[in-house]
Write a protein that holds these residues in place. Structure first.
Motif, PDB file in Angstrom:
ATOM      1  N   SER B 178      11.132  -1.481  -5.969  1.00  0.00           N
ATOM      2  CA  SER B 178      11.881  -1.356  -4.728  1.00  0.00           C
ATOM      3  C   SER B 178      11.854  -2.612  -3.881  1.00  0.00           C
ATOM      4  N   HIS B 179      10.817  -3.419  -4.078  1.00  0.00           N
ATOM      5  CA  HIS B 179      10.700  -4.560  -3.193  1.00  0.00           C
ATOM      6  C   HIS B 179      10.637  -5.896  -3.922  1.00  0.00           C
ATOM      7  N   ARG B 181       8.510  -7.368  -5.696  1.00  0.00           N
ATOM      8  CA  ARG B 181       7.294  -8.190  -5.673  1.00  0.00           C
ATOM      9  C   ARG B 181       6.799  -8.442  -7.094  1.00  0.00           C
ATOM     10  N   GLN B 270       7.162  -8.608   5.447  1.00  0.00           N
ATOM     11  CA  GLN B 270       8.104  -9.658   5.043  1.00  0.00           C
ATOM     12  C   GLN B 270       7.462 -10.676   4.096  1.00  0.00           C
ATOM     13  N   ALA B 273       3.653  -7.788   1.217  1.00  0.00           N
ATOM     14  CA  ALA B 273       3.598  -6.329   1.307  1.00  0.00           C
ATOM     15  C   ALA B 273       2.160  -5.897   1.064  1.00  0.00           C
ATOM     16  N   CYS B 333       4.936  -1.560   2.895  1.00  0.00           N
ATOM     17  CA  CYS B 333       5.415  -2.015   1.597  1.00  0.00           C
ATOM     18  C   CYS B 333       6.788  -2.671   1.738  1.00  0.00           C
ATOM     19  N   GLY B 334       7.385  -2.493   2.905  1.00  0.00           N
ATOM     20  CA  GLY B 334       8.699  -3.064   3.106  1.00  0.00           C
ATOM     21  C   GLY B 334       9.773  -2.005   3.304  1.00  0.00           C
ATOM     22  N   CYS B 335       9.394  -0.757   3.166  1.00  0.00           N
ATOM     23  CA  CYS B 335      10.365   0.311   3.387  1.00  0.00           C
ATOM     24  C   CYS B 335      10.630   0.444   4.892  1.00  0.00           C
TER      25      CYS B 335
END
Lengths: 339, 339
Positions: B178-179, B181, B270, B273, B333-335
């Motif tokens: 999702s992110h 990483r 940003q 995470a 987590c960035g959500c």
DNA sequence: ACGCTTACTGTAAACGCTTACGTCATCATA
DNA sequence: TATGATGACGTAAGCGTTTACAGTAAGCGT
């Protein structure tokens, strides 16, 4: 392959070591001198047979259980682990085992089959035992110590708790003296909650000491619970009742107050100063950090066990032990950060 | 004024009720039928004398203690109350009492006088008992259940724990999928810590499943501790090692990571995470709120007791119970928030 | 050499229950 | 009516220790 070998008894040990059971018992308990060589033989036999004394038999024969009972209503709340930690450590240090009972929240007059002959003494947390039960046990001379519960008239049971009143008074005084607050809300804990009652007393005395009137509308329910506290505060806000500080009763309530205040667009501590009680972990992490009172909960457990032990040993005990609380000044009262 | 009345025994009750001690025992335990009238007489006598059976005598005579032992190394940590809560509730529901033992952190081969004949079964938390001790007890057929500890080869002891690996894997996969990483730090727990080992496995498998290499420099010690974790992360930062996410091993470590990152001027999520494990209370209060994994700790306790009871009753047991964990997506987590 | 301690150790009686067995009615069955 | 079965108890033998009490041998002062 033999059938499951019955586990060895003291008799087996005695036989193997070539002594009497009395001697075995003596080396186990060190109750009287035994010739070193003999003792060694016994110890060897014990090891070889992997003998473990049946504590039931020991208890029955010796009439002492070597067990302390801890009775409480609920295993919950931020301070419970600390309490238990203290109790457990002290119990072990005193050479006892710990039996834990929980009872339903409402202390009915259940027959309480616990206690009595099944523990050497009982630690009673708050109102987990009815007054009746307490009196009955106390009347028979059974060792009892109360924690976080203060004297119900005429009950001669030692108690240990924290200086709730003093802590609350200093906290509120700080709000008044250092930050000039005068209309301070107090959020009560659950009905009948000892700690809450004393904190309220401290609150009232602090106001009185500074010549401030008590506005009963400012005293409402927080229930030591985030949600309830938040709702109560919101109600206050909506009712348009003016206040410049909140003593939340405990930290959980304080969190609820934070929420409600932020939702209403009031800034902490500029518009409203907020303080709690307990110093939970969260207190130093939220924004702003929470000014609160730290209580030596672990020490309460420790001290209660100490008193109980004295009681069991027939030594004089302290009727009431009040453990000192400590003001923890952070930002939410209006003090600068990093202090 | 008589001397302290010796407390009544079953004999006194029998005499007062005009029956034999056997009958009294029968009505107390309901072990065989007794004519209602007789039973009532006995019950009255018991009440009148305030008779409380000596459990030691009961245990000795019946050869069953009705007690479960819980053995652990330390009463601490955010999840301990939950564990105990579950254990306690299930224990009581099963009609047993709870005896708590703690042992020093390093499980030496102490003679462990506990267990055996003094409890009907033992719940062993993590590595509070040495493998030796475990084998010895297990070999004698003594009921044992392990919590948060997985199979040491050839040990046929039922265990119940949580799906550490699966939780970790999903967590890390989320970071990747999702992110986006790719360079994810993992902070280990204390050496030998079961939970940590499994989480690390989950971490590695997630990387592997997405075709990402494992950079061993990204795996370092967090010790499940805020301070240690913070220091470790700072070291990583200073060494100039590049990373875009941190799986902190547990939430406490995550807090430390937050601190270190903020101190270094890196923004979460940003720049980096951060995710934890455990879902402690704090997780939803810090800024940004912490993405983590929730484990049904209370249920572990409950289930362990259930298995233990089955073992005691001679019913078949589950060799390994893995309780499912649940991803808790928040902001770190960035959500987006409020999800 | 004699009594008197002192240091060990063994004997056996509790400790307060549970429970296998035995007894005695009672009652349905053959 | 004789025969089991069944139900409701009582008897008493444990359960595995501890601990008075008693006994024995060695040491000591005179």
């Amino acid at each position: 392959m033999r059938p499951v070998a019955k586990s060895p008894t003291i008799i087996d040990v005695a036989r193997l070591a070539g002594v009497s059971t009395a001697t075995v018992s003596r080396v186990i308990n060190g109750t009287s001198a035994v010739v070193p060589e003999t003792a060694e033989r016994v110890r060897l036999a014990i090891q070889e047979l992997r003998f473990v004394p049946r504590s039931a038999a020991q208890v029955l024969a010796s009439r002492k259980t070597n067990t302390l009972g801890l009775i409480l209503t609920e295993i919950r709340g931020a301070f419970f682990p600390h309490l238990l930690r203290g109790v457990e450590a002290a119990t072990r240090a005193a050479g006892y085992q710990l039996l834990i009972y929980t009872v339903s929240d409402i202390p009915a007059d259940r027959p309480t089959l616990l206690g009595e002959h099944n523990t050497d003494g009982l630690l009673v947390f708050t109102s987990s035992l009815s007054l009746n039960e307490l009196q009955r046990l106390s009347a028979t001379g059974f060792p009892l110590v109360l924690m976080h519960q203060t004297p119900s008239d005429g009950l001669e049971i030692p108690m240990v708790t924290i200086e709730n009143k003093d802590g609350a008074e200093r906290l509120v005084s700080h709000l008044i003296e250092s930050h000039g607050r005068r209309r301070i809300v107090f959020l009560r804990g659950p009905a009948g909650h000892e700690d809450s009652a004393w904190r309220e007393r401290g609150y009232r005395e602090a106001l009185a000491a500074h010549g401030l009137p008590v506005d009963e509308r400012l005293i409402t329910l927080g229930d030591f619970d985030e949600v309830t506290a938040g709702a109560s505060l919101q109600r206050l806000l909506q009712a348009g009742i003016d206040f410049d500080a909140v003593f939340a009763g405990d930290d959980d309530s304080a969190i609820g107050v934070f929420r409600a205040l932020k939702a209403a667009g009031r800034s902490i501590p500029q518009d409203v100063a907020v303080v709690g009680f307990d110093d939970v972990q969260l207190a130093s992490y939220i924004t702003p950090t929470l000014t609160t009172v730290r209580a030596p909960i672990e020490e309460v457990g420790r001290e209660a066990v100490r008193q109980l032990k004295r009681l069991i040993d027939g030594q004089p005990v302290e009727p009431l032990t009040l453990l000192p609380t400590e003001l923890v000044i952070r930002e939410s009262c209006g003090c600068p950060a990093g202090h």
